[in-house]
Design a protein around this motif. Structure first.
Motif, PDB file in Angstrom:
ATOM      1  N   GLN A   1      54.741 -93.142  10.965  1.00  0.00           N
ATOM      2  CA  GLN A   1      54.381 -91.899  10.287  1.00  0.00           C
ATOM      3  C   GLN A   1      53.814 -90.911  11.298  1.00  0.00           C
ATOM      4  O   GLN A   1      52.815 -91.196  11.964  1.00  0.00           O
ATOM      5  N   PRO A   2      54.410 -89.727  11.472  1.00  0.00           N
ATOM      6  CA  PRO A   2      53.915 -88.769  12.455  1.00  0.00           C
ATOM      7  C   PRO A   2      52.515 -88.279  12.098  1.00  0.00           C
ATOM      8  O   PRO A   2      52.167 -88.118  10.935  1.00  0.00           O
ATOM      9  N   GLU A   3      51.711 -88.060  13.135  1.00  0.00           N
ATOM     10  CA  GLU A   3      50.379 -87.519  12.944  1.00  0.00           C
ATOM     11  C   GLU A   3      50.428 -85.995  12.958  1.00  0.00           C
ATOM     12  O   GLU A   3      51.280 -85.392  13.597  1.00  0.00           O
TER      13      GLU A   3
ATOM     14  N   GLN B   1      51.659 -79.273  16.139  1.00  0.00           N
ATOM     15  CA  GLN B   1      52.601 -79.437  15.035  1.00  0.00           C
ATOM     16  C   GLN B   1      52.247 -78.511  13.883  1.00  0.00           C
ATOM     17  O   GLN B   1      53.114 -77.876  13.272  1.00  0.00           O
ATOM     18  N   LYS B   2      50.957 -78.425  13.557  1.00  0.00           N
ATOM     19  CA  LYS B   2      50.525 -77.557  12.463  1.00  0.00           C
ATOM     20  C   LYS B   2      50.825 -76.099  12.767  1.00  0.00           C
ATOM     21  O   LYS B   2      51.243 -75.334  11.890  1.00  0.00           O
ATOM     22  N   ALA B   3      50.594 -75.692  14.024  1.00  0.00           N
ATOM     23  CA  ALA B   3      50.840 -74.297  14.400  1.00  0.00           C
ATOM     24  C   ALA B   3      52.321 -73.963  14.300  1.00  0.00           C
ATOM     25  O   ALA B   3      52.698 -72.902  13.787  1.00  0.00           O
TER      26      ALA B   3
ATOM     27  N   GLU C   1      61.883 -76.692  17.042  1.00  0.00           N
ATOM     28  CA  GLU C   1      61.700 -77.446  18.281  1.00  0.00           C
ATOM     29  C   GLU C   1      60.222 -77.552  18.632  1.00  0.00           C
ATOM     30  O   GLU C   1      59.755 -78.589  19.128  1.00  0.00           O
ATOM     31  N   GLY C   2      59.464 -76.470  18.400  1.00  0.00           N
ATOM     32  CA  GLY C   2      58.027 -76.525  18.633  1.00  0.00           C
ATOM     33  C   GLY C   2      57.344 -77.543  17.749  1.00  0.00           C
ATOM     34  O   GLY C   2      56.430 -78.256  18.173  1.00  0.00           O
TER      35      GLY C   2
END
Length: 481
Positions: A323-325, A330-332, A285-286
């Motif tokens: 396309q999602p950035e 998101q990376k975390a 979800e995060g």
């Protein structure tokens, strides 16, 4: 990591199979040489004709028997009338079951579990749990052992897939709707509703196909490191267990028992680490909250969209406007989930190997086969990447297994398993890079803090006339303990 969840933009390539050709789980879907005019992977619906052409609905109508035309329009009506969440799960379930019914690429058809297969699975899980008692301090987590057909696996795991996929689909859908100006949203209300219905159907179709393909590959309920089945049910799929061991020159009983060890070990972990399930699903979800969409491309496409020219929208889709950035959030979240999954799989790998090594002559071979399956981007990882937009890093799994094995040598089973008491006690991604440093690091001692808190609760401040008496009192209390 897959940058294109749900097939937005150009679909990801499928892994190579043994003959070097690209796998095609959708049966006529897309790989590096797929049809670029079909960006959603909207291939032919099971049992409804051939692949699509320039028209995205050609998959549904192109090579259809005229007698089936009424059924096709009925399904189209169901798609447009859908008013549920971001994914049409009724459609996903139907397509998954139809995909299962078609059989796998090797021609194997699904079949009901026989009484003999059911007994063999129950016995394997019982013996596996007995062996695990000697290699982990966590008690058994399997209240029952079940043998599933592929169709039964689909039915049993759909609730978990819904929990995993809905947050991502919801976020992508919201991002798509936010780019329209308010006045346009008010004017295009019915059209937006129809687009949402179509979006739910598109998600449902792709997810259903992916789950149906995965049902033909998995051997249990925990193949991707997540608890997909009901709590307390250790499950194996006899048909897929047999297919897994077919070319390994390993006794079928050993294959079944080794896979039962893995399933039972997962069940122990998820049953007795109460925070783990919510931690993993919360990381998904995060990740979904961190998804953003390249709105500039979408705004440009919407601004110049010609309703009479559907190819124009298809061309925009091919350019990856959905396309999602990769945002920091998101990376975390992705790193947090990958690390947690690696720790789960690494613990299972280490515990199962310790239990199987002295008892199964094929333990090393089976372990390496499963590791290679992961490292080559096996079906579980590919499906997870397609549905959720992220992919496990096989390197992390080996690092985690090595760390857990070292912890066993240094601290014993209880010391190793005690790290699961709280997420803050677990190794981090940096610790996976330096497992020896984590293993030999001094563990935090909370005993002094616990003693101070206990004394503060039992000794009011007015009863402490001076520090010397407090020290003597402390010693007396400690002696009483």
């Amino acid at each position: 990591m897959s940058d294109t969840p749900f097939g937005f933009g150009l679909p990801p390539e499928e892994p190579e199979d043994g003959d070097g050709k690209k796998k095609d789980p959708a049966g006529g879907g897309q790989g590096s040489g797929g049809d670029p005019s079909n960006p959603f992977g909207f291939g032919s619906l099971p049992g409804m004709g051939g692949p699509g052409g320039d028209n995205p609905f050609a998959a549904m109508f192109g090579s259809m028997n005229p007698n089936d035309l009424g059924a096709a329009f009925q399904q189209l009506g169901q798609m447009l009338s859908y008013e549920g969440g971001p994914v049409n799960w009724d459609m996903a379930k139907d397509i998954a079951r139809q995909t299962v019914a078609q059989g796998t690429s090797d021609g194997t058809k699904d079949s009901s579990v026989s009484p003999g297969e059911r007994s063999a699975v129950e016995e394997a899980v019982r013996l596996a749990d007995h062996w695990l008692d000697g290699v982990t301090s966590l008690p058994s987590g399997a209240t029952t052992a079940v043998a599933w057909s592929r169709a039964e696996w689909v039915e049993a795991t759909l609730p978990a897939w819904k929990q995993l996929v809905d947050p991502v689909a919801e976020r992508v859908g919201a991002a798509m709707g936010d780019v329209l100006p308010e006045e346009m949203q008010a004017m295009a209300g019915p059209l937006i509703g129809m687009m949402r219905s179509m979006g739910g159907a598109m998600f449902g179709q792709q997810i259903g196909q992916a789950i149906g393909v995965l049902a033909g590959e998995v051997t249990g309920s925990t193949d991707i490191g997540l608890p997909l089945g009901p709590a307390g049910k250790a499950a194996l799929l006899p048909l897929n267990v047999a297919a897994f061991g077919k070319d390994l020159s390993v006794d079928e009983n050993e294959v079944r028992l080794y896979l039962a060890l893995r399933e039972a070990a997962h069940q122990r972990l998820f049953a007795h680490v109460p925070w783990l399930r919510s931690h993993l699903f919360g990381a998904v979800e995060g990740y979904a909250r961190g998804i953003t969409v390249d709105t500039s491309k979408l705004e440009e496409a919407v601004g110049g969209l010609d309703p009479s020219n559907p190819e124009q929208l298809q061309e925009a889709l091919q350019q990856g406007m959905f396309q999602p950035e990769e945002t920091p959030a998101q990376k975390a979240a992705l790193a947090r989930l990958e690390t947690a999954l690696a720790l789960v799989e690494g613990w299972v790998d280490a515990v199962v190997h310790e239990a199987a090594k002295p008892r199964l002559t094929s333990a090393d071979a089976l372990r390496e086969t499963l590791r290679r399956r992961r490292a080559s981007g096996g079906p579980a990882e590919q499906t997870f990447a397609t549905l959720v937009g992220m992919q496990l890093r096989p390197r992390r799994l080996r690092d985690a297994a090595r760390l857990w094995a070292s912890l066993t040598d240094a601290r014993g089973h209880e010391g190793r398993d005690g790290l699961w008491e709280h997420p803050d006690m677990l190794p981090t991604a940096d610790d996976l890079d330096d497992p020896d440093g984590f293993v030999h690091r001094e563990q935090m001692d909370f005993s002094e803090l616990d003693k101070m808190l206990g004394e503060a609760a039992g000794n009011p401040s007015e009863q402490k006339p001076n520090l010397k008496k407090d020290d003597e009192g402390d010693k007396g209390d400690e002696g009483a303990k």
